[in-house]
Scaffold this motif. Sequence first.
Motif, PDB file in Angstrom:
ATOM      1  N   CYS A  71       0.830  -1.216   0.000  1.00  0.00           N
ATOM      2  CA  CYS A  71       0.000   0.000   0.000  1.00  0.00           C
ATOM      3  C   CYS A  71       0.861   1.262   0.000  1.00  0.00           C
ATOM      4  CB  CYS A  71      -0.926   0.002   1.208  1.00  0.00           C
ATOM      5  SG  CYS A  71      -2.287  -1.153   1.065  1.00  0.00           S
ATOM      6  N   LEU A  72       1.960   1.234   0.723  1.00  0.00           N
ATOM      7  CA  LEU A  72       2.858   2.393   0.720  1.00  0.00           C
ATOM      8  C   LEU A  72       3.503   2.597  -0.648  1.00  0.00           C
ATOM      9  CD1 LEU A  72       4.591   2.105   4.201  1.00  0.00           C
ATOM     10  CD2 LEU A  72       3.052   3.914   3.422  1.00  0.00           C
ATOM     11  N   THR A  73       3.857   1.506  -1.290  1.00  0.00           N
ATOM     12  CA  THR A  73       4.434   1.598  -2.636  1.00  0.00           C
ATOM     13  C   THR A  73       3.430   2.201  -3.613  1.00  0.00           C
ATOM     14  OG1 THR A  73       5.806  -0.325  -2.187  1.00  0.00           O
ATOM     15  CG2 THR A  73       5.542   0.295  -4.481  1.00  0.00           C
ATOM     16  N   VAL A  74       2.183   1.779  -3.535  1.00  0.00           N
ATOM     17  CA  VAL A  74       1.123   2.331  -4.402  1.00  0.00           C
ATOM     18  C   VAL A  74       0.958   3.815  -4.124  1.00  0.00           C
ATOM     19  CG1 VAL A  74      -1.360   2.269  -4.856  1.00  0.00           C
ATOM     20  CG2 VAL A  74      -0.066   0.135  -4.746  1.00  0.00           C
ATOM     21  N   ASN A  75       0.996   4.209  -2.839  1.00  0.00           N
ATOM     22  CA  ASN A  75       0.872   5.636  -2.505  1.00  0.00           C
ATOM     23  C   ASN A  75       2.048   6.437  -3.038  1.00  0.00           C
ATOM     24  OD1 ASN A  75      -1.591   5.506  -1.255  1.00  0.00           O
ATOM     25  ND2 ASN A  75      -0.810   5.818   0.815  1.00  0.00           N
ATOM     26  N   TRP A  76       3.258   5.926  -2.882  1.00  0.00           N
ATOM     27  CA  TRP A  76       4.441   6.658  -3.317  1.00  0.00           C
ATOM     28  C   TRP A  76       4.481   6.813  -4.828  1.00  0.00           C
ATOM     29  CZ3 TRP A  76       7.824   3.268   0.300  1.00  0.00           C
ATOM     30  CH2 TRP A  76       7.765   3.769   1.601  1.00  0.00           C
ATOM     31  N   GLU A  77       3.967   5.824  -5.543  1.00  0.00           N
ATOM     32  CA  GLU A  77       3.943   5.905  -7.000  1.00  0.00           C
ATOM     33  C   GLU A  77       2.697   6.622  -7.515  1.00  0.00           C
ATOM     34  OE1 GLU A  77       4.339   1.840  -8.182  1.00  0.00           O
ATOM     35  OE2 GLU A  77       6.478   1.780  -7.685  1.00  0.00           O
TER      36      GLU A  77
END
Length: 134
Positions: free
Chosen positions: A27-33
């Motif tokens: 979820c953090l990766t999706v937010n950062w991208e």
Amino acid sequence: MGLLLFFMSLATSLVLTGAVLLLLTKCLTVNWERKNRHPVSYLMPVVLTVILLYLSLSMTVPRLLDAMSVAAQTFTIEEVDLTDEVIGRMTLQTSGRTLHYNPRQFSFESGQSVRLKYTPRSRFIFEVTEIGQE
């Protein structure tokens, strides 16, 4: 049998914590991208962080610390009179604490006096000895 159940609960809590950690990372990766599809998904890392903290502090860390106590065979020993104690299906509430036990291994009755041997942090009962009435 108690040892097996303790280590199975330790493994289960480690797997749950690991799964939440992997989901949080995704979820953090999706937010950062900036690839979120729904506005609610921006808050998902916050919810998962709260769940991760709860799982870690209430289940995983106490069981990991108690694994050392189990390996060293250092348990807390307490004598309990079960007249006023609340006996649940898998829990025993005594002196404001909740102790966990295997119902297939131990059975408690109201009015019974017992000596309990349990882990200090996760409070998992390993041995019950009935104290004879004199």
